[in-house]
Design a protein around this motif. Sequence first.
Motif, short mmCIF file in Angstrom:
data_model
loop_
_atom_site.label_atom_id
_atom_site.label_comp_id
_atom_site.label_asym_id
_atom_site.label_seq_id
_atom_site.Cartn_x
_atom_site.Cartn_y
_atom_site.Cartn_z
N LYS A 177 0.83 -1.19 0.00
CA LYS A 177 0.00 0.00 0.00
C LYS A 177 0.88 1.25 0.00
CE LYS A 177 -4.15 1.76 2.04
NZ LYS A 177 -5.20 1.57 3.02
N GLU A 178 0.49 2.21 -0.80
CA GLU A 178 1.22 3.46 -0.93
C GLU A 178 0.98 4.35 0.29
OE1 GLU A 178 1.74 5.85 -4.91
OE2 GLU A 178 -0.28 6.09 -4.12
N THR A 179 2.03 4.96 0.80
CA THR A 179 1.88 5.84 1.95
C THR A 179 1.36 7.20 1.51
OG1 THR A 179 4.10 6.79 1.86
CG2 THR A 179 3.82 4.73 3.12
N HIS A 180 0.92 7.95 2.49
CA HIS A 180 0.41 9.30 2.27
C HIS A 180 1.45 10.16 1.53
CE1 HIS A 180 -2.03 12.81 3.51
NE2 HIS A 180 -0.89 13.42 3.71
N GLU A 192 4.13 9.16 -0.21
CA GLU A 192 4.44 8.64 -1.54
C GLU A 192 3.41 9.10 -2.56
OE1 GLU A 192 4.46 4.49 -0.62
OE2 GLU A 192 6.63 4.42 -0.42
N TRP A 193 2.13 9.09 -2.15
CA TRP A 193 1.07 9.54 -3.05
C TRP A 193 1.28 11.00 -3.43
CZ3 TRP A 193 -2.56 13.23 -3.78
CH2 TRP A 193 -3.59 12.95 -4.68
N LYS A 210 4.06 12.72 -3.35
CA LYS A 210 5.27 12.83 -4.17
C LYS A 210 4.97 12.50 -5.63
CE LYS A 210 9.99 11.06 -4.31
NZ LYS A 210 10.96 10.18 -3.62
N LYS A 211 4.25 11.40 -5.87
CA LYS A 211 3.91 11.01 -7.24
C LYS A 211 3.00 12.03 -7.91
CE LYS A 211 4.45 6.05 -6.65
NZ LYS A 211 3.73 4.76 -6.62
N ARG A 246 -4.82 15.47 -1.97
CA ARG A 246 -4.88 14.28 -1.13
C ARG A 246 -5.83 14.50 0.05
NH1 ARG A 246 -2.57 8.98 -0.47
NH2 ARG A 246 -3.43 8.34 1.51
N ASP A 300 -7.06 5.92 -4.47
CA ASP A 300 -6.60 5.54 -5.80
C ASP A 300 -7.65 5.84 -6.88
OD1 ASP A 300 -8.47 3.57 -5.38
OD2 ASP A 300 -7.06 1.92 -5.47
#
Length: 83
Positions: A2-5, A7-8, A10-11, A38, A49
């Motif tokens: 699962k993507e962290t807060h 990481e999301w 950043k992407k 976010r 997502d």
Amino acid sequence: MKETHEEWIKKRAYALWEEEGRPAGRDFLHWEQARAEREALEGSAASVDGKEVKTRKRSVAPPKANGVMKAAAPKKTASGKSA
């Protein structure tokens, strides 16, 4: 995994930078926009997502007009007269 807060964010900030043609010196603005997006997602019924909508239980209240409850209008019969 699962993507962290972070990481999301950043992407998303990177995607915003690319969408704008990779301008120099706007990294902070892209990061802040991604962070705001976010937070908006987390406060909505959408999953982070974007693939599903989370269901939330809501109480159903009748419509109000200027803070005052409206009485239901009498139902009309087939002849057009009030019941």
